[in-house]
Scaffold this active site. Structure first.
Site, PDB file in Angstrom:
ATOM      1  N   GLU A  12       0.842  -1.201   0.000  1.00  0.00           N
ATOM      2  CA  GLU A  12       0.000   0.000   0.000  1.00  0.00           C
ATOM      3  C   GLU A  12       0.877   1.249   0.000  1.00  0.00           C
ATOM      4  OE1 GLU A  12      -3.558  -0.451   2.301  1.00  0.00           O
ATOM      5  OE2 GLU A  12      -3.457   1.621   3.008  1.00  0.00           O
TER       6      GLU A  12
ATOM      7  N   ASP B  34       0.041   5.415   0.437  1.00  0.00           N
ATOM      8  CA  ASP B  34      -1.105   6.245   0.842  1.00  0.00           C
ATOM      9  C   ASP B  34      -0.831   7.734   0.877  1.00  0.00           C
ATOM     10  OD1 ASP B  34      -2.492   3.896   1.452  1.00  0.00           O
ATOM     11  OD2 ASP B  34      -1.862   3.925   3.536  1.00  0.00           O
TER      12      ASP B  34
ATOM     13  N   GLU C 156      -3.276  10.326   2.783  1.00  0.00           N
ATOM     14  CA  GLU C 156      -4.476  10.436   3.606  1.00  0.00           C
ATOM     15  C   GLU C 156      -4.560  11.862   4.131  1.00  0.00           C
ATOM     16  OE1 GLU C 156      -5.143   6.049   5.543  1.00  0.00           O
ATOM     17  OE2 GLU C 156      -3.505   7.268   6.364  1.00  0.00           O
TER      18      GLU C 156
ATOM     19  N   TRP D  17      -9.308   7.681  15.097  1.00  0.00           N
ATOM     20  CA  TRP D  17      -7.884   8.024  15.120  1.00  0.00           C
ATOM     21  C   TRP D  17      -7.509   9.298  14.351  1.00  0.00           C
ATOM     22  CZ3 TRP D  17      -5.204   8.385  10.504  1.00  0.00           C
ATOM     23  CH2 TRP D  17      -5.872   7.899   9.371  1.00  0.00           C
TER      24      TRP D  17
ATOM     25  N   ARG E  74       7.901   5.747  20.288  1.00  0.00           N
ATOM     26  CA  ARG E  74       7.092   4.698  19.683  1.00  0.00           C
ATOM     27  C   ARG E  74       7.917   3.451  19.372  1.00  0.00           C
ATOM     28  NH1 ARG E  74       4.362   5.571  13.737  1.00  0.00           N
ATOM     29  NH2 ARG E  74       3.551   3.479  13.408  1.00  0.00           N
TER      30      ARG E  74
ATOM     31  N   GLY F  71       3.993   1.032  11.074  1.00  0.00           N
ATOM     32  CA  GLY F  71       3.465   2.152  10.300  1.00  0.00           C
ATOM     33  C   GLY F  71       4.580   3.130   9.972  1.00  0.00           C
TER      34      GLY F  71
END
Length: 324
Positions: free
Chosen positions: A131, A133, A135, A226, A312, A160
């Protein structure tokens, strides 16, 4: 005299309520003008190819009642209502290429709304899909839309690779071009022909680099969980329907032959022309002015990169060592 005093009082009350919003709007306008004045000059790749009919190249993906076609198929509106979102999917799949669409986003209060232009093959590779993207994430009143880019390869959804940007324009006032270069050399995200992100196909990212044929999608949907401040502001359907408009669709690359599963069969033989997004010189590497544009976008408009998120990731993904 009493009537005049009352009128003045009412005017003051209106100004008291409205002035903060007016000032906020002016700040956004001035910021946009200042950003526009400093825009780098880059090659206009979207001028190289003709515009396609959305009606001919795409079919309704979902939410048919919220899809409207105009201008002999050259413009399409997709909407999010309380009943459903909506979207389009390309009739063909592609192995590498240049993909671009002009989009105008819904105005007003759009928290929780997601408008996406992306490539994916999750329909035929549900467990190891690829994918790429764009967004666009909605906002509260007088706040900027957030532009998010992301990519997955071979089902690498657990990592991600998001990067987020503030646009240097009002994406609801006019159409702006969102483009993707995808070939074996790199992936480039461009906005109005300015590169904002480049993912080079290096050994460090090879296992997560998209490599299988993908369809093109344009969708609008509810991302309340989200999309805006981590889900703090969900979609408010009091302001529905939310309508995004699409046009100036460009697809230049290799149409996938379903009788073969090898991406290599899509490569064009002979000496590639500069208009070949698979091997052409204008598409396999960034020019000097494109590199300057990329640096400008990342230094002035980027607000988040997964490669800088040490909270993260205990250990940053390996490709982060070479990314700026």
């Amino acid at each position: 005299m009493a009537q005049s005093s009352q009128a003045i009082l009412q005017l003051c009350l209106v100004l008291q309520v409205s002035l903060p919003w007016i000032i906020s709007a002016l700040i956004v306008l001035v910021s946009s003008v200042n950003a526009q004045e400093g825009l780098p000059k880059t090659t206009r790749l979207t001028d190289l190819f003709s515009h396609l009919s959305l009606e001919q190249e795409f079919s309704v993906f979902f939410g048919a009642s919220n899809v409207r076609t105009y201008n002999n198929g050259s413009l399409v509106n997709i909407a999010l209502s309380k009943v459903s979102g909506s979207g389009l999917a390309s009739r063909n799949k592609y192995c590498y290429g240049f993909f671009s669409a002009a989009m105008r986003l819904p105005p007003g209060y759009t928290s929780g709304v997601v408008v996406a232009f992306y490539l994916s093959n999750s329909d035929i590779f549900p467990h190891n899909h690829d994918e790429i993207d764009f967004e666009l994430l909605g906002h509260q009143n007088h706040k900027d839309w957030v532009l998010q880019t992301n990519m997955y390869g071979n089902g690498s959804v657990s990592t991600g690779r998001e990067e987020k940007f503030r646009t240097w324009f009002d994406p609801t006032a006019d159409y702006h071009e969102y483009s993707i270069i995808w070939n074996n050399h790199h992936i480039v995200f461009l906005v109005d022909n300015i590169p904002i992100r480049e993912v080079e196909h290096t050994e460090a990212i090879s296992s997560a680099y998209p490599s299988k044929p993908m369809s093109i999608y344009a969708t609008i949907w509810d991302g309340s969980e989200w999309a805006t401040h981590g889900g703090k502001y969900p979609v408010n359907y009091k302001y529905a329907p939310f309508v995004a408009s699409l046009g100036k669709m460009e697809i230049q690359g290799c149409t996938f032959n379903p009788n073969s599963t090898a991406v290599e069969t899509c490569s064009k033989g002979g000496t590639p022309s500069s208009l070949d997004p698979i091997q052409g010189q204008d598409f396999i590497t960034l020019s000097q002015n494109q590199k300057q544009g990329l640096q400008w976008a990342r230094s002035t408009r980027m607000i988040y990169s997964y490669c800088k998120d040490k909270g993260r990731f205990k250990v940053l993904p390996p490709e982060c060592k070479t990314q700026s």
